[in-house]
Design an enzyme around this catalytic site. Structure first.
Site, PDB file in Angstrom:
ATOM      1  N   GLU A 120       0.828  -1.204   0.000  1.00 56.21           N
ATOM      2  CA  GLU A 120       0.000   0.000   0.000  1.00 56.21           C
ATOM      3  C   GLU A 120       0.865   1.258   0.000  1.00 56.21           C
ATOM      4  O   GLU A 120       0.576   2.238  -0.676  1.00 56.21           O
ATOM      5  CB  GLU A 120      -0.841   0.017   1.286  1.00 56.21           C
ATOM      6  CG  GLU A 120      -2.230  -0.508   1.141  1.00 56.21           C
ATOM      7  CD  GLU A 120      -3.119   0.540   0.564  1.00 56.21           C
ATOM      8  OE1 GLU A 120      -3.131   0.641  -0.688  1.00 56.21           O
ATOM      9  OE2 GLU A 120      -3.800   1.226   1.315  1.00 56.21           O
ATOM     10  N   THR A 168      -5.542   9.819  -3.134  1.00 56.58           N
ATOM     11  CA  THR A 168      -5.411   9.676  -1.680  1.00 56.58           C
ATOM     12  C   THR A 168      -4.506  10.780  -1.131  1.00 56.58           C
ATOM     13  O   THR A 168      -4.766  11.341  -0.063  1.00 56.58           O
ATOM     14  CB  THR A 168      -4.843   8.290  -1.335  1.00 56.58           C
ATOM     15  OG1 THR A 168      -5.703   7.312  -1.920  1.00 56.58           O
ATOM     16  CG2 THR A 168      -4.773   8.050   0.159  1.00 56.58           C
TER      17      THR A 168
HETATM   18  N1  HSE Z   1      -7.723   5.850   5.870  1.00 62.93           N
HETATM   19  C1  HSE Z   1      -7.163   6.199   4.613  1.00 62.93           C
HETATM   20  C2  HSE Z   1      -7.636   7.585   4.233  1.00 62.93           C
HETATM   21  C3  HSE Z   1      -7.649   5.214   3.579  1.00 62.93           C
HETATM   22  O1  HSE Z   1      -8.817   7.858   4.408  1.00 62.93           O
HETATM   23  O2  HSE Z   1      -6.830   8.403   3.805  1.00 62.93           O
HETATM   24  C4  HSE Z   1      -6.984   5.407   2.251  1.00 62.93           C
HETATM   25  O3  HSE Z   1      -5.685   4.870   2.269  1.00 62.93           O
END
Ligand code: HSE
Length: 291
Positions: A120, A168
């Site tokens: 990831e 992201t």
């Molecule tokens: N928890 C993470 C976010 C999930 O919301 O940025 C995506 O990697």
């Protein structure tokens, strides 16, 4: 050769930023793996043109390195990248589960979570367990520094993915650096309510516990039509609505009888704004499966 189906996931669920996640019954990535002297990767399916096949740049390459398990890996993407549905995590989870078996490494599912999270990190720049944990372990997961707690739950969900791209990295940039203590108190209450709902398989409590005033409002601004889609889903009977992961997918919890109406109004509401979308009527499901 092994084939692994690893599910899409939805992280955060509003009140559980960077901690909560659920495995979805669908969509999923299907990954085929065979032993090789060096790792090579082929990618087909949803959004595959945006996914590098260079093992140094692909999530599964990092997983193969971490397990010292070189392989030829064919990834059939059912989960579009940058969807908020744990696309890279699904591939990483499939690779971790498959290579662990192919090379007889003997790791437990929980031990595979940080290994898949390394994959990831290749794409998100940061290792998050909240998507890989449910994709590997299934159900509802609570991923913290202490490890992963898992609850088998089966809540009906509707996930609506608009044709918008939210990276992201951008979605993390807008996360506020501070929160008021009142927001902290509210978030603890909501997260506890949601967790109770998962234990009881109660869509009302899960939906109520999705409410979040800390991270979701800033991220909602990146998703054209979010407020309208949320309102429409709630009017159609959703018990709670929030952003799935970093977005742009909008996810609703509900009773099964309301799924179709919620799916239809979410699509229509994005459509009214000229935004194409696709919708998954799904539910919390199992983790990665080896065939
Ligand atoms: N928890 C993470 C976010 C999930 O919301 O940025 C995506 O990697």
């Amino acid at each position: 050769m092994l084939t692994v189906r690893a599910p899409a996931t939805s992280a955060n669920l509003g009140s559980g930023f960077d901690v909560f996640g659920v495995a979805l019954e669908r969509p999923a990535d299907v990954v085929r793996l065979s032993r090789a002297d060096r790792t090579t990767i082929e990618v087909t399916g949803a959004g595959s043109q945006f996914i590098p096949e260079d093992p140094e740049k692909n999530t599964v390459g990092a997983v193969a390195d971490a397990l010292d398990a070189p392989a030829h890996i064919e990834i059939d993407k059912g989960v579009r990248p940058a969807s908020g549905l744990g696309s890279s995590a699904a591939s990483a989870a499939a690779a971790a589960v498959g290579l662990n078996e192919l090379y007889d490494r003997g790791h437990s599912r929980e031990e595979l979570v940080p290994i898949a999270a390394k994959g990831e990190a290749v794409v998100s720049g940061d290792a998050h367990d909240d998507n890989v944990a449910p994709s590997i372990m299934g159900g509802f997961t609570i991923a913290t520094e202490a490890g992963v707690r898992q609850v088998d739950a089966s809540i009906p969900l509707v996930a609506c993915l608009p044709d918008i791209v939210v990276s992201t990295r951008d979605a993390r940039r807008v996360v506020p650096e501070t929160a008021r203590v009142e927001q902290l108190v509210e978030t603890v209450g909501n997260a506890a309510t949601l967790t109770t709902g998962m234990h009881r398989d109660d869509p009302e409590l899960v939906g109520e516990g999705m409410h979040d005033t800390v991270v979701t409002p800033s991220r909602a601004k990146l998703i054209d039509g979010y407020e309208e889609v949320r309102e429409a889903a709630l009017s159609a009977g959703a018990t709670g609505v929030t952003i799935s992961g970093a977005g742009p997918t909008v996810i609703a919890a509900c009773e099964e009888t309301r799924q179709r109406a919620i799916a239809s109004t979410m699509l229509d509401t994005f459509g009214d704004r000229g935004i194409d979308a696709r919708v998954y009527q799904t539910r919390i499901g199992r983790g990665a499966r080896v065939f």
